[in-house]
Design an enzyme around this catalytic site. Structure first.
Site, short mmCIF file in Angstrom:
data_model
loop_
_atom_site.label_atom_id
_atom_site.label_comp_id
_atom_site.label_asym_id
_atom_site.label_seq_id
_atom_site.Cartn_x
_atom_site.Cartn_y
_atom_site.Cartn_z
N TYR A 95 -2.88 -0.60 7.21
CA TYR A 95 -3.13 -0.57 5.76
C TYR A 95 -4.45 -1.28 5.42
O TYR A 95 -5.28 -0.78 4.65
CB TYR A 95 -1.95 -1.24 5.06
CG TYR A 95 -1.99 -1.29 3.56
CD1 TYR A 95 -1.72 -0.15 2.79
CD2 TYR A 95 -2.23 -2.50 2.90
CE1 TYR A 95 -1.72 -0.22 1.40
CE2 TYR A 95 -2.23 -2.57 1.52
CZ TYR A 95 -1.97 -1.44 0.78
OH TYR A 95 -1.98 -1.51 -0.60
N LYS A 151 -7.73 0.35 3.75
CA LYS A 151 -8.24 -0.14 2.47
C LYS A 151 -9.68 -0.67 2.61
O LYS A 151 -10.49 -0.54 1.69
CB LYS A 151 -7.32 -1.22 1.90
CG LYS A 151 -5.94 -0.70 1.48
CD LYS A 151 -6.02 0.42 0.45
CE LYS A 151 -4.67 0.70 -0.21
NZ LYS A 151 -4.73 1.87 -1.11
P1 NAP Z 1 4.17 2.90 -5.24
O1 NAP Z 1 4.91 2.36 -6.41
O2 NAP Z 1 4.81 2.89 -3.89
O3 NAP Z 1 3.71 4.40 -5.59
C1 NAP Z 1 3.02 5.15 -4.65
C2 NAP Z 1 2.57 6.45 -5.29
O4 NAP Z 1 1.80 7.18 -4.32
C3 NAP Z 1 3.72 7.34 -5.68
O5 NAP Z 1 3.38 8.02 -6.86
C4 NAP Z 1 3.82 8.32 -4.51
O6 NAP Z 1 4.38 9.59 -4.86
C5 NAP Z 1 2.34 8.49 -4.19
N1 NAP Z 1 2.09 9.01 -2.86
C6 NAP Z 1 2.48 8.52 -1.67
N2 NAP Z 1 2.02 9.28 -0.66
C7 NAP Z 1 1.33 10.29 -1.23
C8 NAP Z 1 0.61 11.42 -0.75
N3 NAP Z 1 0.52 11.67 0.58
N4 NAP Z 1 0.01 12.26 -1.62
C9 NAP Z 1 0.09 12.03 -2.95
N5 NAP Z 1 0.75 10.99 -3.48
C10 NAP Z 1 1.36 10.13 -2.63
O7 NAP Z 1 2.76 2.15 -5.04
P2 NAP Z 1 1.92 1.18 -6.01
O8 NAP Z 1 2.32 -0.20 -5.72
O9 NAP Z 1 1.92 1.70 -7.39
O10 NAP Z 1 0.47 1.37 -5.34
C11 NAP Z 1 -0.50 2.26 -5.85
C12 NAP Z 1 -1.80 2.02 -5.12
O11 NAP Z 1 -2.18 0.66 -5.27
C13 NAP Z 1 -1.71 2.25 -3.60
O12 NAP Z 1 -2.91 2.80 -3.13
C14 NAP Z 1 -1.53 0.85 -3.06
O13 NAP Z 1 -1.97 0.76 -1.73
C15 NAP Z 1 -2.40 0.07 -4.02
N6 NAP Z 1 -2.09 -1.35 -4.08
C16 NAP Z 1 -0.88 -1.80 -4.51
C17 NAP Z 1 -0.64 -3.17 -4.56
C18 NAP Z 1 0.68 -3.74 -5.03
O14 NAP Z 1 0.82 -4.97 -4.99
N7 NAP Z 1 1.62 -2.95 -5.49
C19 NAP Z 1 -1.62 -4.07 -4.15
C20 NAP Z 1 -2.84 -3.59 -3.72
C21 NAP Z 1 -3.07 -2.23 -3.68
P3 NAP Z 1 6.01 9.83 -4.83
O15 NAP Z 1 6.58 9.00 -5.95
O16 NAP Z 1 6.17 11.28 -5.09
O17 NAP Z 1 6.48 9.37 -3.49
#
Ligand code: NAP
Length: 245
Positions: free
Chosen positions: A153, A157
């Site tokens: 990851y 990133k």
């Molecule tokens: P999340 O709640 O797990 O949601 C992930 C989203 O990505 C869902 O809408 C999922 O769709 C979609 N997805 C997964 N694989 C996919 C694919 N192959 N094609 C298209 N869509 C796909 O994640 P989140 O926490 O909101 O994170 C969103 C972004 O922020 C990510 O890039 C993550 O790495 C980044 N981020 C998050 C955090 C954190 O603390 N949460 C911190 C740093 C960075 P489905 O619902 O249909 O599965």
């Protein structure tokens, strides 16, 4: 009225949903992409419309080139242009390097990094023709610091930062900006899966003293897509409560 057309990948939940809703405020037209959870994506579309925008729900796996192209084509067919691309789709498959399988590495890089490449390539031609575009990639502070148990990851990133800066240089002459936001610890399904003890452990490292919300990230994305950010490109804005500085 802000009737700009945005594609938000991974908009069925979490940060992507918040970005879709915030971009819809004032009349934005938003393509709500998801991979598997169609009911959640429909709920995002409902929230987008409630916020005053228009929504188009499109299933696509951004790690697949044909799906990424189909996603962009759907936006162009519906609304004739794409002004904003937010590469938010992301997954984790955490384990130590010694135990990490090739498929855990490949899948995480394919979605988080190659997916963004597919989307930028697919959207570039129409943005270049219209001589305007805003691309925001959602990376992570982990891409800047590394993290034990997240080599796949963190590498993906960190790669996204290099992709952001390269695309920014390539597209600047056509008035297309490419930036990234790097969230810290945000309260979503992704971090809830780590259990409450992870939050307890990380909280003391966050100067602002709380976990981030999806909206905290969405407002930074909205700023980078706004006219006010016209002279900002190739940058990474951390949204992490001061955790990494
Ligand atoms: P999340 O709640 O797990 O949601 C992930 C989203 O990505 C869902 O809408 C999922 O769709 C979609 N997805 C997964 N694989 C996919 C694919 N192959 N094609 C298209 N869509 C796909 O994640 P989140 O926490 O909101 O994170 C969103 C972004 O922020 C990510 O890039 C993550 O790495 C980044 N981020 C998050 C955090 C954190 O603390 N949460 C911190 C740093 C960075 P489905 O619902 O249909 O599965």
């Amino acid at each position: 009225m802000d009737s700009r057309v945005a594609i938000v990948t991974g908009a069925s939940r979490g940060i992507g949903r918040a970005v879709a809703v915030v971009l819809a405020q004032g009349g934005g037209r938003v393509v709500v992409n998801y991979q598997g959870r169609s009911a959640d994506a429909e709920e995002t579309a409902r929230l987008v419309r409630a916020a005053g925008g228009e929504a188009l729900v499109v299933q696509a796996d951004v790690s697949l080139e044909a799906d990424a192209k189909r996603l962009v084509d759907a936006a162009l067919a519906a609304w004739g242009r794409v002004d904003i691309l937010v590469n938010n789709a992301g997954i984790t498959r955490d384990t130590l390097i010694l135990r990490m399988k090739d498929e855990d590495w490949d899948k995480v890089v394919a979605v988080n990094l190659k997916g963004a490449f597919h989307m930028i390539r697919a959207v570039s031609r129409s943005m270049m023709k219209q001589r305007h575009g805003r691309i925001v990639n959602v990376t992570s502070v982990v891409g800047l610091t590394g993290n034990a148990g997240q080599a796949n990851y963190a590498a993906a990133k960190a790669g996204l930062v290099g992709l952001t800066k390269s695309a920014a240089r390539e597209l600047a002459s056509r008035n297309i900006t490419v930036n990234a936001v790097a969230p810290g610890y945000i309260d979503t399904d992704m971090t809830r899966a780590l259990g409450p003890e992870a939050a307890d452990r990380l909280l003391p490292q966050i100067p602002l003293g709380r976990l981030g919300t999806a909206e905290d990230v969405a407002y930074a994305v909205r700023f980078l897509t706004s006219d006010g950010a016209a002279y900002i490109t190739g940058q990474v804005i951390q949204v992490d409560g001061g955790m990494v500085m």
